[in-house]
Design an enzyme around this catalytic site. Structure first.
Site, PDB file in Angstrom:
ATOM      1  N   ASP A 124      75.946  83.614 -11.033  1.00  0.00           N
ATOM      2  CA  ASP A 124      75.134  83.537  -9.823  1.00  0.00           C
ATOM      3  C   ASP A 124      75.794  84.305  -8.669  1.00  0.00           C
ATOM      4  OD1 ASP A 124      73.535  82.592  -7.706  1.00  0.00           O
ATOM      5  OD2 ASP A 124      73.392  80.593  -8.588  1.00  0.00           O
TER       6      ASP A 124
ATOM      7  N   HIS B   3      74.339  84.551  -5.437  1.00  0.00           N
ATOM      8  CA  HIS B   3      73.809  84.178  -4.120  1.00  0.00           C
ATOM      9  C   HIS B   3      74.959  83.749  -3.204  1.00  0.00           C
ATOM     10  CE1 HIS B   3      70.199  83.951  -6.665  1.00  0.00           C
ATOM     11  NE2 HIS B   3      69.575  84.359  -5.574  1.00  0.00           N
TER      12      HIS B   3
HETATM   13  C1  B12 Z   1      68.661  86.567  -1.091  1.00  0.00           C
HETATM   14  C2  B12 Z   1      68.269  86.124  -2.477  1.00  0.00           C
HETATM   15  C3  B12 Z   1      68.730  86.882  -3.553  1.00  0.00           C
HETATM   16  C4  B12 Z   1      69.698  88.038  -3.409  1.00  0.00           C
HETATM   17  C5  B12 Z   1      71.138  87.447  -3.247  1.00  0.00           C
HETATM   18  C6  B12 Z   1      72.022  88.346  -2.416  1.00  0.00           C
HETATM   19  C7  B12 Z   1      73.366  87.721  -2.163  1.00  0.00           C
HETATM   20  N1  B12 Z   1      74.417  88.387  -2.630  1.00  0.00           N
HETATM   21  O1  B12 Z   1      73.459  86.634  -1.614  1.00  0.00           O
HETATM   22  C8  B12 Z   1      69.492  88.798  -4.763  1.00  0.00           C
HETATM   23  C9  B12 Z   1      68.429  89.864  -4.587  1.00  0.00           C
HETATM   24  C10 B12 Z   1      70.736  89.430  -5.372  1.00  0.00           C
HETATM   25  C11 B12 Z   1      68.923  87.685  -5.634  1.00  0.00           C
HETATM   26  C12 B12 Z   1      68.928  87.740  -7.018  1.00  0.00           C
HETATM   27  C13 B12 Z   1      68.338  86.780  -7.829  1.00  0.00           C
HETATM   28  N2  B12 Z   1      67.621  85.708  -7.417  1.00  0.00           N
HETATM   29 CO1  B12 Z   1      67.492  85.140  -5.557  1.00  0.00          CO
HETATM   30  N3  B12 Z   1      67.057  84.560  -3.847  1.00  0.00           N
HETATM   31  C14 B12 Z   1      67.421  84.979  -2.666  1.00  0.00           C
HETATM   32  C15 B12 Z   1      66.720  84.116  -1.589  1.00  0.00           C
HETATM   33  C16 B12 Z   1      65.522  84.928  -1.058  1.00  0.00           C
HETATM   34  C17 B12 Z   1      67.572  83.675  -0.419  1.00  0.00           C
HETATM   35  C18 B12 Z   1      68.898  83.000  -0.812  1.00  0.00           C
HETATM   36  C19 B12 Z   1      69.645  82.696   0.456  1.00  0.00           C
HETATM   37  O2  B12 Z   1      70.507  83.451   0.866  1.00  0.00           O
HETATM   38  N4  B12 Z   1      69.248  81.602   1.129  1.00  0.00           N
HETATM   39  C20 B12 Z   1      69.824  81.197   2.391  1.00  0.00           C
HETATM   40  C21 B12 Z   1      70.997  80.217   2.166  1.00  0.00           C
HETATM   41  C22 B12 Z   1      71.530  79.767   3.533  1.00  0.00           C
HETATM   42  O3  B12 Z   1      70.480  79.085   1.491  1.00  0.00           O
HETATM   43  P1  B12 Z   1      71.010  78.593   0.073  1.00  0.00           P
HETATM   44  O4  B12 Z   1      71.593  79.729  -0.680  1.00  0.00           O
HETATM   45  O5  B12 Z   1      69.907  77.830  -0.562  1.00  0.00           O
HETATM   46  O6  B12 Z   1      72.211  77.599   0.413  1.00  0.00           O
HETATM   47  C23 B12 Z   1      72.003  76.428   1.187  1.00  0.00           C
HETATM   48  C24 B12 Z   1      71.516  75.231   0.368  1.00  0.00           C
HETATM   49  O7  B12 Z   1      71.029  75.542  -0.924  1.00  0.00           O
HETATM   50  C25 B12 Z   1      72.662  74.300   0.337  1.00  0.00           C
HETATM   51  N5  B12 Z   1      73.595  74.327  -0.791  1.00  0.00           N
HETATM   52  C26 B12 Z   1      74.103  75.366  -1.475  1.00  0.00           C
HETATM   53  N6  B12 Z   1      75.023  74.958  -2.331  1.00  0.00           N
HETATM   54  C27 B12 Z   1      75.113  73.624  -2.204  1.00  0.00           C
HETATM   55  C28 B12 Z   1      75.935  72.694  -2.854  1.00  0.00           C
HETATM   56  C29 B12 Z   1      75.817  71.341  -2.519  1.00  0.00           C
HETATM   57  C30 B12 Z   1      76.667  70.327  -3.209  1.00  0.00           C
HETATM   58  C31 B12 Z   1      74.866  70.937  -1.528  1.00  0.00           C
HETATM   59  C32 B12 Z   1      74.698  69.500  -1.213  1.00  0.00           C
HETATM   60  C33 B12 Z   1      74.061  71.870  -0.888  1.00  0.00           C
HETATM   61  C34 B12 Z   1      74.206  73.205  -1.235  1.00  0.00           C
HETATM   62  O8  B12 Z   1      73.436  74.623   1.484  1.00  0.00           O
HETATM   63  C35 B12 Z   1      73.367  76.015   1.725  1.00  0.00           C
HETATM   64  C36 B12 Z   1      73.555  76.271   3.203  1.00  0.00           C
HETATM   65  O9  B12 Z   1      72.526  75.678   3.949  1.00  0.00           O
HETATM   66  C37 B12 Z   1      66.273  82.869  -2.432  1.00  0.00           C
HETATM   67  C38 B12 Z   1      64.996  82.166  -1.944  1.00  0.00           C
HETATM   68  C39 B12 Z   1      65.280  81.257  -0.800  1.00  0.00           C
HETATM   69  N7  B12 Z   1      64.453  81.338   0.202  1.00  0.00           N
HETATM   70  O10 B12 Z   1      66.257  80.471  -0.843  1.00  0.00           O
HETATM   71  C40 B12 Z   1      66.110  83.477  -3.820  1.00  0.00           C
HETATM   72  C41 B12 Z   1      66.296  82.593  -5.040  1.00  0.00           C
HETATM   73  C42 B12 Z   1      67.511  81.697  -4.849  1.00  0.00           C
HETATM   74  N8  B12 Z   1      66.565  83.582  -6.096  1.00  0.00           N
HETATM   75  C43 B12 Z   1      66.033  83.263  -7.225  1.00  0.00           C
HETATM   76  C44 B12 Z   1      66.159  84.019  -8.425  1.00  0.00           C
HETATM   77  C45 B12 Z   1      65.332  83.546  -9.610  1.00  0.00           C
HETATM   78  C46 B12 Z   1      66.963  85.159  -8.493  1.00  0.00           C
HETATM   79  C47 B12 Z   1      67.181  86.038  -9.714  1.00  0.00           C
HETATM   80  C48 B12 Z   1      67.393  85.290 -11.040  1.00  0.00           C
HETATM   81  C49 B12 Z   1      65.987  87.001  -9.786  1.00  0.00           C
HETATM   82  C50 B12 Z   1      65.996  87.934 -10.978  1.00  0.00           C
HETATM   83  N9  B12 Z   1      65.103  87.646 -11.918  1.00  0.00           N
HETATM   84  O11 B12 Z   1      66.793  88.834 -11.041  1.00  0.00           O
HETATM   85  C51 B12 Z   1      68.430  86.842  -9.315  1.00  0.00           C
HETATM   86  C52 B12 Z   1      69.727  86.172  -9.787  1.00  0.00           C
HETATM   87  C53 B12 Z   1      70.897  87.098  -9.628  1.00  0.00           C
HETATM   88  C54 B12 Z   1      72.179  86.381  -9.893  1.00  0.00           C
HETATM   89  N10 B12 Z   1      72.858  86.753 -10.967  1.00  0.00           N
HETATM   90  O12 B12 Z   1      72.553  85.495  -9.155  1.00  0.00           O
HETATM   91  C55 B12 Z   1      65.245  81.965  -7.138  1.00  0.00           C
HETATM   92  C56 B12 Z   1      65.909  80.808  -7.845  1.00  0.00           C
HETATM   93  C57 B12 Z   1      64.861  79.961  -8.491  1.00  0.00           C
HETATM   94  C58 B12 Z   1      65.332  78.729  -9.128  1.00  0.00           C
HETATM   95  N11 B12 Z   1      66.550  78.256  -8.969  1.00  0.00           N
HETATM   96  O13 B12 Z   1      64.512  78.137  -9.765  1.00  0.00           O
HETATM   97  C59 B12 Z   1      65.038  81.809  -5.587  1.00  0.00           C
HETATM   98  C60 B12 Z   1      64.960  80.351  -5.090  1.00  0.00           C
HETATM   99  C61 B12 Z   1      63.722  82.549  -5.239  1.00  0.00           C
HETATM  100  C62 B12 Z   1      62.502  81.878  -5.818  1.00  0.00           C
HETATM  101  N12 B12 Z   1      61.782  81.077  -5.052  1.00  0.00           N
HETATM  102  O14 B12 Z   1      62.192  82.067  -6.961  1.00  0.00           O
HETATM  103  N13 B12 Z   1      68.402  86.684  -4.871  1.00  0.00           N
END
Ligand code: B12
Length: 145
Positions: free
Chosen positions: A18, A20
């Site tokens: 992953d 992200h």
């Molecule tokens: C930007 C992004 C990408 C970028 C990442 C760039 C980078 N280096 O960061 C790129 C384009 C590379 C990417 C790729 C992929 N992505 Co993407 N991506 C996103 C996106 C749009 C935003 C992620 C983000 O930065 N969010 C902002 C941060 C602040 O939020 P967060 O990461 O969720 O973290 C917060 C919480 O989750 C929480 N949290 C995190 N960890 C933990 C741990 C604990 C214990 C707790 C309590 C809370 C917690 O706290 C964090 C801070 O607030 C999301 C959709 C979305 N809106 O979230 C999809 C998303 C995460 N991606 C997704 C997918 C499927 C992929 C790919 C598999 C797509 C593909 N087929 O290639 C690939 C995987 C690549 C890989 N090997 O990882 C899906 C995951 C779906 C799922 N889990 O069912 C999402 C949700 C989009 C969707 N709706 O389908 N992605």
């Protein structure tokens, strides 16, 4: 008597293949500001890397992030590996988007708990909620971190 208030140590990172990175950075800053000592392994972290870092830093908990949907596969066996490495009972928590798509979270949580995770959190869990949960898990109620 001077009581030294040692900071609780967290090992954090994004598991498996992953990449992200944004949430991980936010959590690093939020946990650090909340007074934890944080060992941040970044993205693409293997179970073995979390465990080695936890041993080296004498960590109080391991915080696993998984965003890309493969969390269940990536987390399987981690509790057993911790036990084998001498980290019996270390709190293991996981959050992010830990499974593919939308699934009933109670069922997801049960599966992760059955795997040996102490807590599993749903998508969109705020850093403040995460910090509260860690404080509770690490029995820090009332403690100034
Ligand atoms: C930007 C992004 C990408 C970028 C990442 C760039 C980078 N280096 O960061 C790129 C384009 C590379 C990417 C790729 C992929 N992505 Co993407 N991506 C996103 C996106 C749009 C935003 C992620 C983000 O930065 N969010 C902002 C941060 C602040 O939020 P967060 O990461 O969720 O973290 C917060 C919480 O989750 C929480 N949290 C995190 N960890 C933990 C741990 C604990 C214990 C707790 C309590 C809370 C917690 O706290 C964090 C801070 O607030 C999301 C959709 C979305 N809106 O979230 C999809 C998303 C995460 N991606 C997704 C997918 C499927 C992929 C790919 C598999 C797509 C593909 N087929 O290639 C690939 C995987 C690549 C890989 N090997 O990882 C899906 C995951 C779906 C799922 N889990 O069912 C999402 C949700 C989009 C969707 N709706 O389908 N992605």
């Amino acid at each position: 008597m001077i009581v030294e208030n040692k900071k609780k140590v967290l090992v954090i990172g994004v598991i498996g293949a992953d990449v992200h990175a944004v949430g991980n950075k936010i959590l690093y800053h939020a946990f650090t500001e909340a007074g934890f000592e944080v060992v941040n392994l970044g993205v693409m972290v293997s179970q073995e890397e979390y465990i080695a870092a936890a041993i080296e830093s004498a960590a109080d908990a391991i915080v696993v992030s998984s965003l890309y949907g493969q969390g269940e596969l990536d987390c399987r066996g981690m509790r057993q590996k911790c036990d084998e490495a001498g980290l019996k009972g270390i709190p293991l928590v996981v959050g992010g988007n830990i499974v593919i798509g939308k699934q009933k979270f109670e069922e997801v949580e049960k599966r992760f708990k059955d795997m040996g995770f102490d807590r599993a959190f749903p998508p969109g869990t705020a850093p403040e909620t995460t910090i509260e949960a860690l404080r509770e898990l690490l029995h820090m109620d009332g403690e100034q971190v």
